[in-house]
Design a protein around this motif. Structure first.
Motif, PDB file in Angstrom:
ATOM      1  N   SER A 247       0.837  -1.189   0.000  1.00  0.00           N
ATOM      2  CA  SER A 247       0.000   0.000   0.000  1.00  0.00           C
ATOM      3  C   SER A 247       0.873   1.242   0.000  1.00  0.00           C
ATOM      4  O   SER A 247       1.298   1.740   1.032  1.00  0.00           O
ATOM      5  N   GLU A 248       1.158   1.770  -1.189  1.00  0.00           N
ATOM      6  CA  GLU A 248       2.003   2.956  -1.289  1.00  0.00           C
ATOM      7  C   GLU A 248       1.252   4.207  -0.858  1.00  0.00           C
ATOM      8  O   GLU A 248       1.833   5.158  -0.363  1.00  0.00           O
ATOM      9  N   GLU A 249      -0.091   4.207  -1.068  1.00  0.00           N
ATOM     10  CA  GLU A 249      -0.873   5.394  -0.737  1.00  0.00           C
ATOM     11  C   GLU A 249      -0.858   5.671   0.756  1.00  0.00           C
ATOM     12  O   GLU A 249      -0.871   6.811   1.184  1.00  0.00           O
ATOM     13  N   HIS A 250      -0.800   4.603   1.551  1.00  0.00           N
ATOM     14  CA  HIS A 250      -0.860   4.760   3.006  1.00  0.00           C
ATOM     15  C   HIS A 250       0.454   5.294   3.576  1.00  0.00           C
ATOM     16  O   HIS A 250       0.496   5.770   4.705  1.00  0.00           O
ATOM     17  N   LEU A 251       1.518   5.258   2.798  1.00  0.00           N
ATOM     18  CA  LEU A 251       2.806   5.722   3.304  1.00  0.00           C
ATOM     19  C   LEU A 251       2.769   7.183   3.687  1.00  0.00           C
ATOM     20  O   LEU A 251       3.405   7.610   4.637  1.00  0.00           O
ATOM     21  N   THR A 252       2.009   7.986   2.962  1.00  0.00           N
ATOM     22  CA  THR A 252       1.977   9.413   3.217  1.00  0.00           C
ATOM     23  C   THR A 252       1.233   9.751   4.501  1.00  0.00           C
ATOM     24  O   THR A 252       1.339  10.871   4.985  1.00  0.00           O
ATOM     25  N   GLN A 253       0.489   8.813   5.071  1.00  0.00           N
ATOM     26  CA  GLN A 253      -0.272   9.083   6.273  1.00  0.00           C
ATOM     27  C   GLN A 253       0.563   8.922   7.534  1.00  0.00           C
ATOM     28  O   GLN A 253       0.104   9.229   8.619  1.00  0.00           O
ATOM     29  N   ILE A 254       1.761   8.415   7.438  1.00  0.00           N
ATOM     30  CA  ILE A 254       2.607   8.198   8.607  1.00  0.00           C
ATOM     31  C   ILE A 254       3.581   9.362   8.756  1.00  0.00           C
ATOM     32  O   ILE A 254       4.230   9.775   7.797  1.00  0.00           O
ATOM     33  N   ASP A 255       3.655   9.899   9.929  1.00  0.00           N
ATOM     34  CA  ASP A 255       4.517  11.046  10.205  1.00  0.00           C
ATOM     35  C   ASP A 255       5.953  10.563  10.371  1.00  0.00           C
ATOM     36  O   ASP A 255       6.338  10.045  11.408  1.00  0.00           O
ATOM     37  N   GLN A 256       6.760  10.771   9.321  1.00  0.00           N
ATOM     38  CA  GLN A 256       8.147  10.309   9.389  1.00  0.00           C
ATOM     39  C   GLN A 256       8.961  11.142  10.367  1.00  0.00           C
ATOM     40  O   GLN A 256       9.866  10.646  11.015  1.00  0.00           O
ATOM     41  N   LYS A 257       8.627  12.413  10.477  1.00  0.00           N
ATOM     42  CA  LYS A 257       9.410  13.280  11.351  1.00  0.00           C
ATOM     43  C   LYS A 257       9.233  12.892  12.813  1.00  0.00           C
ATOM     44  O   LYS A 257      10.193  12.824  13.574  1.00  0.00           O
ATOM     45  N   ASN A 258       7.967  12.631  13.218  1.00  0.00           N
ATOM     46  CA  ASN A 258       7.713  12.283  14.607  1.00  0.00           C
ATOM     47  C   ASN A 258       7.812  10.788  14.876  1.00  0.00           C
ATOM     48  O   ASN A 258       7.857  10.368  16.026  1.00  0.00           O
ATOM     49  N   ALA A 259       7.836   9.986  13.809  1.00  0.00           N
ATOM     50  CA  ALA A 259       7.960   8.531  13.929  1.00  0.00           C
ATOM     51  C   ALA A 259       6.946   7.965  14.918  1.00  0.00           C
ATOM     52  O   ALA A 259       7.288   7.267  15.866  1.00  0.00           O
ATOM     53  N   ALA A 260       5.674   8.307  14.704  1.00  0.00           N
ATOM     54  CA  ALA A 260       4.605   7.844  15.580  1.00  0.00           C
ATOM     55  C   ALA A 260       3.804   6.752  14.898  1.00  0.00           C
ATOM     56  O   ALA A 260       3.738   6.681  13.675  1.00  0.00           O
ATOM     57  N   PHE A 261       3.186   5.893  15.704  1.00  0.00           N
ATOM     58  CA  PHE A 261       2.351   4.841  15.154  1.00  0.00           C
ATOM     59  C   PHE A 261       1.119   5.439  14.489  1.00  0.00           C
ATOM     60  O   PHE A 261       0.602   6.475  14.916  1.00  0.00           O
ATOM     61  N   SER A 262       0.623   4.762  13.472  1.00  0.00           N
ATOM     62  CA  SER A 262      -0.628   5.157  12.827  1.00  0.00           C
ATOM     63  C   SER A 262      -1.786   4.821  13.764  1.00  0.00           C
ATOM     64  O   SER A 262      -1.648   4.000  14.678  1.00  0.00           O
ATOM     65  N   PRO A 263      -2.958   5.442  13.570  1.00  0.00           N
ATOM     66  CA  PRO A 263      -4.113   5.126  14.419  1.00  0.00           C
ATOM     67  C   PRO A 263      -4.476   3.648  14.375  1.00  0.00           C
ATOM     68  O   PRO A 263      -4.880   3.073  15.389  1.00  0.00           O
ATOM     69  N   GLY A 264      -4.346   3.016  13.204  1.00  0.00           N
ATOM     70  CA  GLY A 264      -4.664   1.601  13.092  1.00  0.00           C
ATOM     71  C   GLY A 264      -3.740   0.728  13.925  1.00  0.00           C
ATOM     72  O   GLY A 264      -4.182  -0.206  14.597  1.00  0.00           O
ATOM     73  N   MET A 265      -2.450   1.038  13.896  1.00  0.00           N
ATOM     74  CA  MET A 265      -1.493   0.273  14.687  1.00  0.00           C
ATOM     75  C   MET A 265      -1.733   0.483  16.179  1.00  0.00           C
ATOM     76  O   MET A 265      -1.642  -0.451  16.985  1.00  0.00           O
ATOM     77  N   ARG A 266      -2.057   1.714  16.551  1.00  0.00           N
ATOM     78  CA  ARG A 266      -2.324   2.005  17.961  1.00  0.00           C
ATOM     79  C   ARG A 266      -3.549   1.242  18.435  1.00  0.00           C
ATOM     80  O   ARG A 266      -3.576   0.715  19.558  1.00  0.00           O
ATOM     81  N   LEU A 267      -4.570   1.156  17.588  1.00  0.00           N
ATOM     82  CA  LEU A 267      -5.769   0.407  17.946  1.00  0.00           C
ATOM     83  C   LEU A 267      -5.463  -1.073  18.116  1.00  0.00           C
ATOM     84  O   LEU A 267      -5.968  -1.734  19.026  1.00  0.00           O
ATOM     85  N   LEU A 268      -4.620  -1.610  17.249  1.00  0.00           N
ATOM     86  CA  LEU A 268      -4.252  -3.020  17.338  1.00  0.00           C
ATOM     87  C   LEU A 268      -3.477  -3.316  18.619  1.00  0.00           C
ATOM     88  O   LEU A 268      -3.706  -4.338  19.280  1.00  0.00           O
ATOM     89  N   ILE A 269      -2.567  -2.432  19.000  1.00  0.00           N
ATOM     90  CA  ILE A 269      -1.800  -2.618  20.230  1.00  0.00           C
ATOM     91  C   ILE A 269      -2.725  -2.605  21.445  1.00  0.00           C
ATOM     92  O   ILE A 269      -2.619  -3.449  22.346  1.00  0.00           O
ATOM     93  N   ASN A 270      -3.665  -1.662  21.470  1.00  0.00           N
ATOM     94  CA  ASN A 270      -4.596  -1.587  22.597  1.00  0.00           C
ATOM     95  C   ASN A 270      -5.473  -2.826  22.668  1.00  0.00           C
ATOM     96  O   ASN A 270      -5.764  -3.336  23.759  1.00  0.00           O
ATOM     97  N   GLN A 271      -5.906  -3.317  21.524  1.00  0.00           N
ATOM     98  CA  GLN A 271      -6.706  -4.537  21.495  1.00  0.00           C
ATOM     99  C   GLN A 271      -5.916  -5.713  22.066  1.00  0.00           C
ATOM    100  O   GLN A 271      -6.443  -6.516  22.848  1.00  0.00           O
ATOM    101  N   THR A 272      -4.658  -5.822  21.687  1.00  0.00           N
ATOM    102  CA  THR A 272      -3.820  -6.924  22.155  1.00  0.00           C
ATOM    103  C   THR A 272      -3.634  -6.871  23.672  1.00  0.00           C
ATOM    104  O   THR A 272      -3.743  -7.885  24.369  1.00  0.00           O
ATOM    105  N   LEU A 273      -3.377  -5.684  24.208  1.00  0.00           N
ATOM    106  CA  LEU A 273      -3.161  -5.543  25.645  1.00  0.00           C
ATOM    107  C   LEU A 273      -4.438  -5.861  26.433  1.00  0.00           C
ATOM    108  O   LEU A 273      -4.377  -6.471  27.510  1.00  0.00           O
TER     109      LEU A 273
END
Length: 313
Positions: A247-273
């Motif tokens: 998914s090349e289109e989704h690359l632009t949604q990630i903040d490279q400067k701040n190196a933060a997780f995307s909302p989807g990844m954050r949701l997955l981590i919370n679900q796992t915990l």
């Protein structure tokens, strides 16, 4: 995965139980009318209340199946999602080093600035990798959680105090409805507090307008308490592509400067915990009504309910 297959099987069984009952109840009045002489007492047709109850039960089953399917796909892409999340900051580091190695810096001061930026992004990337590793160790059981009876009202009050300023700065009302002061949940209070703060912060960052409401509901029949976060639907990004590597289109949604997780990844981590603590995270349509009408989605965090044997106060 075994747990997802179990969910699909349960949803299929529920659907299988609903349709035969509806068909039999619809068929019996016709059989009774055609065989009045041989039937001792005719079966009454379905009334409006029965039809409404069956329709609501069917909608809930369909929603549960859809949610289980989405969450199964969401968690199945953990490796691809993690690789994608880390690849984007790596690309930023490579770009900075290429500028330096290609002698494109105007002077030594600019070169040192690029090196400092690369160092900063490396540390942030290392922090992300440590967080993923920490979650993986917790799910595996290497990192033990401090699970004990916790006072839910106190946890929610602390979460509200730590998040309401972020919402107020963006003019988004954040409301915490009163919680029963006698409710105790079986959880690690640090992780539960972190999960709730993460969900609220992510929603606030994604919000364009609207408000957030925090409330609770006990379910004594299954020994769970539900924590409800009603947020604008547009602030919940839970339908992301699973094959993030392509998914090349989704690359632009990630903040490279701040190196933060995307909302989807954050949701997955919370679900796992939450699953490690014996709880679960669900996404449901919100029943709240707003003026003017707005679309809201309910994040339901289910945590085991416990009655402490001693006075924990």
């Amino acid at each position: 995965m075994d747990w997802s297959n179990s969910i699909y099987l349960g949803a299929g069984i529920a659907l299988g139980m609903i349709f035969p009952r509806l068909f039999v109840r619809w068929l019996r009045p016709k059989q009774a009318s055609s065989n009045v002489s041989s039937s001792s007492s005719p079966v009454a047709p379905l009334d409006q209340e029965d039809m409404l109850a069956i329709s609501q039960q069917l909608q809930q089953t369909q929603l549960a199946y859809q949610m289980a399917r989405e969450m199964s796909q969401f968690k199945a892409g953990f490796l691809a999602r993690t690789t994608h999340e880390l690849r984007s900051p790596f690309n930023g580091l490579i770009g900075l080093h290429q500028l330096i190695l290609s002698d494109l810096c105007e002077d030594p001061a600019e070169e040192r600035e690029f090196i400092a930026q690369a160092q900063e992004r490396t540390l942030k990337l290392l922090k992300l990798m440590d967080e993923i590793l920490n979650v993986a160790r917790t799910e595996h059981g290497t990192n033990k959680l401090d699970i004990h009876p916790r006072l839910l009202a106190q946890i929610l009050e602390e979460v509200h105090n730590l998040t309401y300023m972020l919402a107020a700065n963006r003019n988004f009302p954040l409301q915490l409805l009163p919680t029963d002061p006698e409710i105790y949940v079986l959880a690690d209070d640090l992780w539960l507090r972190q999960i709730l703060i993460s969900l609220i912060d992510t929603a606030i960052i994604q919000m364009e307008e609207g408000s957030i409401c925090i409330s609770t509901s006990t379910v004594p029949t299954n020994n769970f308490v539900n924590i409800w976060l009603d947020v604008p639907t547009h602030a919940i990004l839970w339908s992301e592509p699973i094959d993030l590597i392509k998914s090349e289109e989704h690359l632009t949604q990630i903040d490279q400067k701040n190196a933060a997780f995307s909302p989807g990844m954050r949701l997955l981590i919370n679900q796992t915990l939450l699953e490690v603590m014996g709880g679960k995270l669900e996404i449901l349509p919100s029943p709240i009504a707003k003026e003017p009408p707005q679309e809201f989605t309910r994040l339901q965090i289910s945590i085991p309910l416990v009655i402490p044997e001693v006075d924990l106060r």
